[in-house]
Design an enzyme around this catalytic site. Structure first.
Site, PDB file in Angstrom:
ATOM      1  N   GLU A  10      -9.913  -4.918  -3.282  1.00 51.10           N
ATOM      2  CA  GLU A  10      -9.184  -3.969  -2.437  1.00 51.10           C
ATOM      3  C   GLU A  10     -10.004  -3.257  -1.344  1.00 51.10           C
ATOM      4  O   GLU A  10      -9.859  -3.513  -0.170  1.00 51.10           O
ATOM      5  CB  GLU A  10      -8.518  -2.888  -3.302  1.00 51.10           C
TER       6      GLU A  10
ATOM      7  N   SER B  85       0.835  -1.207   0.000  1.00 49.57           N
ATOM      8  CA  SER B  85       0.000   0.000   0.000  1.00 49.57           C
ATOM      9  C   SER B  85       0.870   1.258   0.000  1.00 49.57           C
ATOM     10  O   SER B  85       1.612   1.470  -0.952  1.00 49.57           O
ATOM     11  CB  SER B  85      -0.972  -0.041   1.176  1.00 49.57           C
TER      12      SER B  85
ATOM     13  N   HIS C  94      -7.884  -5.385   0.630  1.00 53.31           N
ATOM     14  CA  HIS C  94      -6.630  -4.743   1.000  1.00 53.31           C
ATOM     15  C   HIS C  94      -6.089  -5.369   2.296  1.00 53.31           C
ATOM     16  O   HIS C  94      -6.834  -5.467   3.270  1.00 53.31           O
ATOM     17  CB  HIS C  94      -6.939  -3.256   1.228  1.00 53.31           C
TER      18      HIS C  94
END
Ligand SMILES: *[C@@H]1O[C@H](CO)[C@@H](O)[C@H](O)[C@H]1NC(C)=O
Ligand SMILES: *[C@@H]1O[C@H](CO)[C@@H](O)[C@H](O)[C@H]1NC(C)=O
Ligand SMILES: *[C@@H]1O[C@H](CO)[C@@H](O)[C@H](O)[C@H]1NC(C)=O
Ligand SMILES: *[C@@H]1O[C@H](CO)[C@@H](O)[C@H](O)[C@H]1NC(C)=O
Ligand SMILES: CC(=O)N[C@H]1CO[C@H](CO)[C@@H](O)[C@@H]1O
Length: 549
Positions: free
Chosen positions: A336, A206, A454
């Site tokens: 995500e 990220s 995510h």
């Protein structure tokens, strides 16, 4: 009866094996460091050195500026047996917050200097405002079953890490320069821990993945690493990088009741404020919910005589081929931002604003230029293309269309663009993580794991007790742990994730991305090559690019 005997025996055994363990000490040119012995996921023993200071405590005059190298501590011993602090972040009342957070952790199975194992440096996620490289957030137990030395690092966060006035007092990118200093520390000292300074792989997730891409173009990072793994993040974006973030600076100044006209006065006041004040005002630094997600941004630095992290827009560097050409693994998860999309739509204040002011809110959430005629067209185009309900957005609206929009805007398209830019220069191994395990950073519906959001792929590389337990050999997740840790470490060692001799990878034939076939690896229950990942969705962004450039 039997169990009582075993009980007695086991106690004796535990006592005899654990009592007289000799101290673990590594010598470096800075001084000696003492560590501890820990156990990997599958029971191998390894050494851990926790909270090693790699740069000076960035307080007082050092706040907002380039880091300074750590002073040697010889002849004292550096006690690295308990973890160091994390960089100041929400929540405020945590005893772990401290500005003296420029620390790194080293994990190694074999301290023999002749061993020279590949080194993986993990750059943590958290949007440049949260998380850390501490053992509670990035446990090494999974990777320590492989032949690598793992280093996890902290870097300054939020305003303390990214304040950018475009003047010498706060030129910006402090948090990224911290990362560079950690990499220099690795270059200079990792051989003492059995690591090979000539085989360093960046592993970013990220915001850490965005950082990894930035290190590829940064003049400060040249020569400090040899391979790059970028998971769910990319430095390519639709908005142009600027050389300051003065609006954010003024906002922070106002929140801390500092003068907000001259930058000199702002900086003086912000340097004197206790770090707790920055954490206290964290929520108010955003515009709507926790958007923009990339609130604190890297900047292109003007030259004040300081070492500069970024000297041109990363897009320009990649287009010109002006970057460090290392092999790369890069990809995303399937779903995500499902969690963020869901909670945004559950929040009435946010849905109300989305309904009333979509054209203004969308560029804040999706990270493109605001308040231009192009911007308004883009907002409309995206809403139609992703079928985000164009009359009413409410908590009863399915969140999937908004999830796809948010995910592609912040991660999917920036990653895809980078892959396409890099393909002609370096081998780029492109993937999509689709595996759905029993644990996920998003529980939906009810208590069940949503999957492939995510952070979910990170669960099979690092131990993150907040989300998942340490998987055992008999757990269904064992296979995915073995596969990902092996692909990633094989890549760290050779620059190619394939290894047909490995029992877990024998059917893997992951070819570097090619712009004609748009091939990628689907990391799910099996490892399968596929083509054209989400290209119909991403085509909308290509149209937008054509319109604004
Ligand atoms: C390191 O610090 C811990 C916690 O304060 C302490 O228990 C330990 O004895 C120290 N170790 C050394 C080698 O000084
Ligand atoms: C490391 O290699 C050197 C040179 O080959 C050798 O002299 C030394 O004994 C080795 N050290 C260990 C711990 O194996
Ligand atoms: C919405 O905004 C109001 C007023 O600012 C606030 O009191 C309320 O807590 C907010 N609701 C949510 C769900 O954030
Ligand atoms: C948007 O642009 C218009 C016209 O240029 C300007 O008057 C207005 O203040 C701007 N709004 C914002 C929120 O910046
Ligand atoms: C596409 C690719 O690089 N495949 C490789 C997978 O791994 C074996 C060796 O282990 C290679 O021979 C293949 O070329």
């Amino acid at each position: 009866m039997l169990s009582i005997i075993c009980f007695a025996l086991c106690i004796t055994f535990a006592l005899t094996t654990s009592s007289p363990s000799p101290p673990i000490i590594v010598s470096t040119s800075l001084g000696d460091i003492s560590g501890v012995e820990l156990t990997s996921r599958l029971g191998e023993s390894f050494k851990a050195f926790l909270g090693i200071r790699y740069a000076q405590n960035p307080v007082g005059e050092l706040r907002f500026t380039n880091p300074k190298p750590v002073e040697p501590w010889k002849p004292e011993l550096f006690n690295a047996t308990i973890d160091g602090p994390r960089c100041p972040q929400s929540p405020l009342n945590s005893p772990d917050n401290s500005e003296d957070c420029l620390r790194l952790n080293v994990y190694s199975k074999d301290l023999n200097q002749n061993k020279s194992s590949p080194v993986i440096v993990f750059i943590h996620p958290g949007g440049f405002y949260g998380s850390s490289g501490r053992i509670v957030s990035a446990g090494p137990q999974l990777l320590m079953d492989r032949n690598v030395v793992l280093v996890t690092i902290n870097y300054r966060l939020g305003t303390l890490g990214f304040l950018a006035t475009g003047t010498a007092d706060a030129p910006g990118n402090a948090g990224l320069k911290d990362q560079v200093f950690a990499l220099r520390w690795v270059r200079d000292h990792i051989h003492n821990f059995g690591g090979n300074p000539n085989s360093v792989t960046l592993l970013g997730y990220s915001a850490g993945s965005r950082s990894t891409g930035l290190h590829m173009v940064s003049p400060m990072s040249r020569g400090l690493f040899h391979r790059a793994i970028a998971m769910s993040g990319s430095p390519i974006q639709l908005v142009k990088y600027t050389d300051d973030q003065l609006n954010l600076v003024r906002k922070q100044a106002k929140l801390l009741k500092c003068p907000s006209d001259s930058t000199k006065d702002i900086i003086k006041c912000l340097k004197e404020a206790p770090f707790e004040d920055f954490v206290k005002t964290f929520d108010n630094m955003f515009e709507i919910g926790y958007h923009p997600m990339l609130n604190w941004s890297p900047v292109i630095e003007k030259d004040f005589g300081q070492e500069r992290f970024l000297t041109e827009d990363p897009l320009t560097s990649f287009e010109k081929g002006n970057f460090q050409k290392t092999p790369m693994i890069i990809g995303r998860t399937k779903d995500e931002f499902a969690r963020i999309a869901y909670y945004n739509l559950q929040n009435e204040n946010i849905t109300e604003q989305m309904n009333k002011h979509w054209n203004e809110i969308a560029p804040i959430m999706l990270n493109y230029d605001r308040n231009s005629s192009a911007s308004k067209e883009i907002s409309t185009l995206l809403r139609v293309a992703y079928q985000v309900d164009n009359k009413v957005i409410a908590n009863s609206t399915p969140f999937e269309p908004f999830e796809k929009l948010l995910s592609d805007a912040i991660i999917g398209f920036p990653v895809y663009r980078l892959v396409n830019l890099l393909e002609k220069h370096i081998p780029v191994y492109y993937y999509c993580f689709t595996y759905k395990g029993r644990y996920s950073d998003f529980k939906y519906p009810g208590d069940s794991a949503y999957g492939a959001v995510h952070h979910d792929d990170l669960l099979y590389l690092l131990h993150i007790p907040r989300i998942a337990p340490l998987f055992s050999k008999t757990d269904p997740e064992n296979k995915i742990v073995e596969r990902i840790t092996r692909m990633w470490t094989q890549f760290a060692e050779t620059g190619n994730p394939n290894n047909s001799k490995d029992e877990y990878l024998k059917n893997l034939n992951w070819k570097p991305y090619n712009i004609e076939s748009e091939n990628y690896l689907d990391i799910g229950d099996e490892l399968l090559m596929d083509e054209q990942l989400f290209v119909r969705r991403l085509a909308t962004w290509e149209i937008i690019l054509g319109e604004i450039s």
